[in-house]
Design a protein around this motif. Sequence first.
Motif, short mmCIF file in Angstrom:
data_model
loop_
_atom_site.label_atom_id
_atom_site.label_comp_id
_atom_site.label_asym_id
_atom_site.label_seq_id
_atom_site.Cartn_x
_atom_site.Cartn_y
_atom_site.Cartn_z
N GLU A 111 0.86 -1.19 0.00
CA GLU A 111 0.00 0.00 0.00
C GLU A 111 0.90 1.24 0.00
O GLU A 111 1.88 1.30 0.75
N THR A 296 -12.52 9.43 -1.10
CA THR A 296 -12.04 8.47 -0.08
C THR A 296 -10.52 8.53 0.07
O THR A 296 -9.94 7.72 0.79
N THR A 298 -8.25 7.87 -2.10
CA THR A 298 -7.49 7.01 -3.00
C THR A 298 -7.06 7.85 -4.20
O THR A 298 -7.63 8.92 -4.46
N GLU A 303 -5.45 1.31 -7.70
CA GLU A 303 -5.66 0.52 -6.49
C GLU A 303 -4.42 0.56 -5.59
O GLU A 303 -3.29 0.69 -6.07
N HIS A 304 -4.67 0.49 -4.29
CA HIS A 304 -3.59 0.42 -3.29
C HIS A 304 -2.70 1.66 -3.27
O HIS A 304 -1.53 1.58 -2.91
N TRP A 306 -2.80 5.91 -2.10
CA TRP A 306 -3.55 6.90 -1.33
C TRP A 306 -2.79 8.22 -1.30
O TRP A 306 -1.57 8.24 -1.41
N ASN A 343 -9.11 4.57 6.26
CA ASN A 343 -9.47 3.90 5.00
C ASN A 343 -8.44 2.85 4.59
O ASN A 343 -8.79 1.82 4.01
N VAL A 344 -7.16 3.12 4.88
CA VAL A 344 -6.14 2.10 4.59
C VAL A 344 -6.41 0.85 5.42
O VAL A 344 -6.36 -0.28 4.92
N SER A 347 -9.41 -0.94 4.05
CA SER A 347 -9.07 -1.65 2.82
C SER A 347 -8.37 -2.97 3.13
O SER A 347 -8.66 -4.00 2.52
#
Length: 446
Positions: A111, A296, A298, A303-304, A306, A343-344, A347
């Motif tokens: 991430e 959010t 991101t 994906e993955h 932030w 949020n991380v 996820s």
Amino acid sequence: MTEPARILVVGGGYVGMYTALHLQRKLRSGEAEVIVVTPDPYMTYQPFLPEAAAGSISPRHVVVPLRRVLDKCKIVIGEAKSIDHAKRTATVTTLATEEEGSGGTEITYDELVLAPGSVSRTLPIPGLADYAIGFKTVEEAIGLRNHVIEQMDIASATRDPAVRDAALTFVFVGGGYAGVEALGELEDMARYAARYYHNVKPQDMKWILVEATGRILPEVGEEMGKYAIRELRSRNIDVRLETRLDSCADRVAVLSDGSRFPTRTVVWTAGVKPHPVLAASDLPLNGRGRLTATATLTIEGTEHAWTAGDAAAVPDLTADEKGKECAPNAQHAVRQAKVLAENVLASLRGEPLKNYEHKYAGSVASLGLHKGVAHVYGRKLKGYPAWLMHRTYHLSRVPTFNRKARVLAEWTLAGLFKREIVSLGSLEHPRAEFELAAGGEPPKNK
């Protein structure tokens, strides 16, 4: 057993530090490891830089040591030079890689939290790179304080009126928070320090604020911005609106209105730009070079990954105007970091994400000791009440109880004793005296 996820946080500023702090508090044992890559081993609380420059706060108390605060994270002191998110790798240079000559090391991750902040936005103005100084770091703030006091020493000792005039002329470019607060605090300090010089009076000094637009401090509103201009001009500070710096070559500040000021001090606070690592990544950017973020936090279409803070274009869900983005300031950054961390975690655990939503509360700005402006929740304050609100707000926001207590103690002592007006300019060249004793050349002052 599965391997713990690796979370790479690029940046140790507001977003980077607070995100890592929230993560280390809420991660379950063995769930993930957090690596923070940052060029400095500390987070700088930038709203206190003007007071550090004026000597109201010790430089040590403007910074937060990351290794102490983020004791459960791995801290890597270095610069992220490029990011290949498709391969989940970041190329990082550290002091060790420079010594080794290896050119950098690759850090893999699962991430990515990309929050490197911003850097000073400069223009190709003749002489700017040679003579100007910025105001984004604690080193620049303390260097500027030392420089201002040294100029007063030069003016006091010289018999050349041209040298004296240039030494006592201080030009600040940029009418935002950094420029106005730095000028206000340093002018206040210099006016106080003048009482200890037998031949330097406050009226001998020229303080000039250059702003390209028609107003200063736009964050506090038009009315409070006009009050700030009146307050500064009442202190004989020359505020020049709709004016640009055309050149500062040969120690002469040339403005777009034709004015020329011989000066040894040009402070550049005219805006910031995204950190260069953003352009050295395969992540989507908007037209101004910032990462395109979702509500959010991101990175859009990725994906993955932030982001938040200065590096991110985060949609403002509370704004009446569609498409408006959150202002890149500390008020949003601290709150975004908390939502980002949550949020991380969500996820990693397969839980739903939540949107970042915060109604902008307003702004406060200091114009020197006991002087300020504020526009908070629709209320407008000026003078001492605004200055007190400025101090109270930022004291509540500076990280860690340790720092809060130390800053409060320093403010209390400053009210009981006289200001310190000592210049420690030799800190910038700590080996100068030894080199001279060993037969070397003394450093040249710019």
